[in-house]
Design a protein around this motif. Structure first.
Motif, mmCIF file in Angstrom:
data_model
loop_
_atom_site.group_PDB
_atom_site.id
_atom_site.type_symbol
_atom_site.label_atom_id
_atom_site.label_comp_id
_atom_site.label_asym_id
_atom_site.label_seq_id
_atom_site.Cartn_x
_atom_site.Cartn_y
_atom_site.Cartn_z
ATOM 1 N N THR A 44 8.998 -15.083 72.279
ATOM 2 C CA THR A 44 9.372 -16.491 72.104
ATOM 3 C C THR A 44 9.431 -16.839 70.627
ATOM 4 O OG1 THR A 44 8.289 -17.041 74.196
ATOM 5 C CG2 THR A 44 8.782 -18.864 72.712
ATOM 6 N N THR A 45 8.488 -16.319 69.863
ATOM 7 C CA THR A 45 8.489 -16.556 68.413
ATOM 8 C C THR A 45 9.753 -15.994 67.775
ATOM 9 O OG1 THR A 45 6.075 -16.524 68.290
ATOM 10 C CG2 THR A 45 7.267 -16.068 66.256
ATOM 11 N N ILE A 46 10.105 -14.758 68.137
ATOM 12 C CA ILE A 46 11.305 -14.137 67.570
ATOM 13 C C ILE A 46 12.555 -14.903 67.987
ATOM 14 C CG2 ILE A 46 12.770 -12.075 67.723
ATOM 15 C CD1 ILE A 46 10.203 -10.409 67.631
ATOM 16 N N ASP A 47 12.640 -15.300 69.251
ATOM 17 C CA ASP A 47 13.800 -16.064 69.717
ATOM 18 C C ASP A 47 13.935 -17.384 68.959
ATOM 19 O OD1 ASP A 47 14.402 -14.101 71.555
ATOM 20 O OD2 ASP A 47 13.555 -15.166 73.281
ATOM 21 N N ALA A 48 12.802 -18.049 68.702
ATOM 22 C CA ALA A 48 12.842 -19.318 67.972
ATOM 23 C C ALA A 48 13.207 -19.102 66.507
ATOM 24 C CB ALA A 48 11.498 -20.030 68.094
ATOM 25 N N LEU A 50 15.157 -16.838 65.352
ATOM 26 C CA LEU A 50 16.588 -16.526 65.285
ATOM 27 C C LEU A 50 17.469 -17.656 65.818
ATOM 28 C CD1 LEU A 50 16.396 -12.817 66.461
ATOM 29 C CD2 LEU A 50 16.919 -13.640 64.145
ATOM 30 N N GLY A 51 16.867 -18.746 66.268
ATOM 31 C CA GLY A 51 17.652 -19.867 66.768
ATOM 32 C C GLY A 51 18.247 -19.628 68.139
ATOM 33 N N LEU A 52 17.701 -18.632 68.874
ATOM 34 C CA LEU A 52 18.200 -18.356 70.218
ATOM 35 C C LEU A 52 17.647 -19.344 71.237
ATOM 36 C CD1 LEU A 52 17.927 -14.449 70.146
ATOM 37 C CD2 LEU A 52 19.937 -15.869 69.696
ATOM 38 N N ILE A 53 16.546 -20.002 70.898
ATOM 39 C CA ILE A 53 16.027 -21.129 71.672
ATOM 40 C C ILE A 53 15.767 -22.271 70.703
ATOM 41 C CG2 ILE A 53 14.997 -19.727 73.505
ATOM 42 C CD1 ILE A 53 12.290 -20.056 72.114
ATOM 43 N N MET A 54 15.860 -23.474 71.189
ATOM 44 C CA MET A 54 15.608 -24.652 70.348
ATOM 45 C C MET A 54 14.105 -24.813 70.141
ATOM 46 S SD MET A 54 18.467 -26.077 69.447
ATOM 47 C CE MET A 54 17.965 -27.748 69.033
ATOM 48 N N LYS A 55 13.691 -24.899 68.910
ATOM 49 C CA LYS A 55 12.274 -25.152 68.637
ATOM 50 C C LYS A 55 11.996 -26.640 68.728
ATOM 51 C CE LYS A 55 12.803 -25.165 63.550
ATOM 52 N NZ LYS A 55 14.257 -24.948 63.473
ATOM 53 N N ASP A 56 10.754 -26.983 69.063
ATOM 54 C CA ASP A 56 10.350 -28.385 69.154
ATOM 55 C C ASP A 56 9.807 -28.907 67.826
ATOM 56 O OD1 ASP A 56 11.017 -28.528 71.859
ATOM 57 O OD2 ASP A 56 9.060 -27.774 72.485
ATOM 58 N N GLY A 57 9.407 -27.977 66.966
ATOM 59 C CA GLY A 57 8.878 -28.394 65.671
ATOM 60 C C GLY A 57 8.709 -27.199 64.765
ATOM 61 N N GLY A 58 8.470 -27.481 63.498
ATOM 62 C CA GLY A 58 8.251 -26.425 62.535
ATOM 63 C C GLY A 58 9.508 -26.088 61.743
ATOM 64 N N ILE A 152 14.609 -7.469 62.182
ATOM 65 C CA ILE A 152 13.725 -8.116 63.150
ATOM 66 C C ILE A 152 13.810 -7.301 64.430
ATOM 67 C CG2 ILE A 152 13.268 -10.193 64.498
ATOM 68 C CD1 ILE A 152 14.312 -11.842 62.185
ATOM 69 N N LEU A 153 12.688 -6.700 64.831
ATOM 70 C CA LEU A 153 12.678 -5.701 65.888
ATOM 71 C C LEU A 153 11.652 -6.074 66.955
ATOM 72 C CD1 LEU A 153 12.449 -2.765 63.330
ATOM 73 C CD2 LEU A 153 14.550 -3.505 64.457
ATOM 74 N N ASP A 154 12.122 -6.284 68.178
ATOM 75 C CA ASP A 154 11.240 -6.652 69.284
ATOM 76 C C ASP A 154 11.084 -5.451 70.202
ATOM 77 O OD1 ASP A 154 9.703 -7.959 71.118
ATOM 78 O OD2 ASP A 154 11.223 -9.394 71.745
ATOM 79 N N GLU A 155 9.947 -4.756 70.098
ATOM 80 C CA GLU A 155 9.664 -3.551 70.895
ATOM 81 C C GLU A 155 10.758 -2.493 70.711
ATOM 82 O OE1 GLU A 155 6.884 -3.051 72.333
ATOM 83 O OE2 GLU A 155 6.073 -5.068 72.160
ATOM 84 N N HIS A 181 14.002 -5.574 50.640
ATOM 85 C CA HIS A 181 14.087 -5.495 52.094
ATOM 86 C C HIS A 181 12.733 -5.817 52.723
ATOM 87 C CE1 HIS A 181 17.722 -2.480 52.078
ATOM 88 N NE2 HIS A 181 18.028 -3.669 51.587
ATOM 89 N N ALA A 182 12.741 -6.120 54.017
ATOM 90 C CA ALA A 182 11.500 -6.334 54.770
ATOM 91 C C ALA A 182 11.782 -6.143 56.249
ATOM 92 C CB ALA A 182 10.919 -7.723 54.510
ATOM 93 N N ILE A 183 10.711 -5.977 57.033
ATOM 94 C CA ILE A 183 10.824 -5.769 58.483
ATOM 95 C C ILE A 183 9.775 -6.619 59.196
ATOM 96 C CG2 ILE A 183 10.574 -4.100 60.366
ATOM 97 C CD1 ILE A 183 11.479 -1.907 58.482
ATOM 98 N N LEU A 184 10.213 -7.248 60.295
ATOM 99 C CA LEU A 184 9.300 -7.849 61.268
ATOM 100 C C LEU A 184 9.393 -6.998 62.524
ATOM 101 C CD1 LEU A 184 7.433 -10.042 62.430
ATOM 102 C CD2 LEU A 184 9.478 -11.370 63.007
ATOM 103 N N LEU A 185 8.287 -6.341 62.889
ATOM 104 C CA LEU A 185 8.275 -5.404 64.017
ATOM 105 C C LEU A 185 7.227 -5.830 65.036
ATOM 106 C CD1 LEU A 185 8.999 -2.775 65.489
ATOM 107 C CD2 LEU A 185 7.482 -1.551 63.914
ATOM 108 N N SER A 186 7.699 -6.358 66.170
ATOM 109 C CA SER A 186 6.799 -6.665 67.288
ATOM 110 C C SER A 186 6.669 -5.419 68.138
ATOM 111 C CB SER A 186 7.386 -7.817 68.113
ATOM 112 O OG SER A 186 6.691 -7.965 69.325
ATOM 113 N N SER A 187 5.431 -5.007 68.427
ATOM 114 C CA SER A 187 5.252 -3.762 69.171
ATOM 115 C C SER A 187 3.925 -3.738 69.912
ATOM 116 C CB SER A 187 5.323 -2.566 68.216
ATOM 117 O OG SER A 187 5.166 -1.350 68.917
ATOM 118 N N HIS A 188 3.948 -3.119 71.110
ATOM 119 C CA HIS A 188 2.712 -2.825 71.824
ATOM 120 C C HIS A 188 2.129 -1.486 71.385
ATOM 121 C CE1 HIS A 188 4.253 -5.802 74.869
ATOM 122 N NE2 HIS A 188 2.984 -6.152 74.790
#
Length: 287
Positions: A44-48, A50-58, A152-155, A181-188
């Protein structure tokens, strides 16, 4: 260091879940690992972001700018890979390359074909016949081949065998050798993050519990293993989280050297990211 991505107070309310004022930043030349259990709010954080969902604030800014449809260069500079490929099943790697070439001004077809060869992906095989690992590799290759400055990498390493994951992690490390450069990597797969991440952001139940340098978590944090009598004499202010187990208490502390001096006759173990996450999620945090 200049910050490529800044997230401040990001909020999104659903019926049964809230992303609650999530904040962190990613400096140039670094890899941020994002951890958290399933349903914690990572995707949800990554989607927000990237603007793939509308955020409510921030507020979310890339290089100090908000992402918008008009800012095409900003989109060129961001490479994205989700857990699951979003290409049509009947496409081939060759056709995807042609589509990407028409989409990205910075598309590098030579680099794309080099990556395909390196990871042994066929040019003319339809994606429906790809394994999950092949699909993930293709998504990463496409993201890299338009020369982004932020990944930006989600799993993105899920479903890959250990040898291929190691190859991909090497590519990520090479990517951030360019200090712009930089990377955001979400991973289990926290062992991957222990190998390559500079910083770790831990999201739990929609909130950021911490965003800290990985080395601080690995080498300064510790876990006291003790019986009830020793547990009772540990000061509350020294406890980040604790858990009662079958034959002992496990207590997470932020400064193991200080704890050794203060509670010298107890066993204090080093930590892993998995240890820390488990104690926060399944343990108790003092009020």
């Amino acid at each position: 260091m200049n910050e490529i991505l800044q997230v401040k107070g990001l909020t999104k309310q659903y019926l049964n879940f809230k992303l609650d004022h999530v904040s962190f930043s990613i400096p140039e030349g670094t890899i941020m690992g994002m951890i958290g259990e399933n349903g914690a709010g990572k995707s949800t954080t990554i989607d927000a972001i990237l603007g793939l969902i509308m955020k409510d604030g921030g507020e979310v800014t890339f290089w100090g700018q908000e992402l918008s449809a008009e800012n095409k260069q900003l989109k060129e500079d961001i490479g994205v890979v989700f857990d699951g490929i979003n290409f049509f099943e009947t496409l081939t790697a060759l056709k995807i390359g042609k589509i990407a070439k028409a989409t990205y001004q910075q598309w590098d077809d030579a680099a794309y074909r080099t990556y395909l060869k390196q990871f042994q992906l066929p040019l003319n095989k339809e994606i429906k016949d790809f394994s999950k690992g092949m699909r993930m590799k293709l998504g990463i290759i496409v993201a890299l081949s338009h020369h982004p400055k932020l990944l930006i990498l989600d799993e993105a390493t899920s479903g890959l065998d250990p040898v291929t994951r190691d190859d991909i992690l090497d590519i990520f490390l090479d990517f951030v050798q360019d200090e712009h450069h930089a990377i955001l990597l979400s991973s289990h797969i926290t062992t991957d993050l222990e190998c390559i991440a500079d910083n770790i952001t831990f999201i739990h139940q929609g909130k950021v519990l911490f965003s800290k340098p990985k080395d601080e978590l690995r080498y300064q944090y510790g876990i006291i293993r003790c019986g009830k009598n020793d547990f009772d004499r540990i000061a509350q202010e020294d406890i980040l989280a604790y858990r009662k187990e079958a034959y002992q208490w496990s207590v997470l502390v932020a400064d193991k050297e200080k704890a050794k001096r203060k509670y010298g006759d107890v066993v204090i173990d080093n930590t892993t990211i998995d240890d820390i996450m488990l104690l926060y999620v399944k343990g108790v945090q003092p009020k």
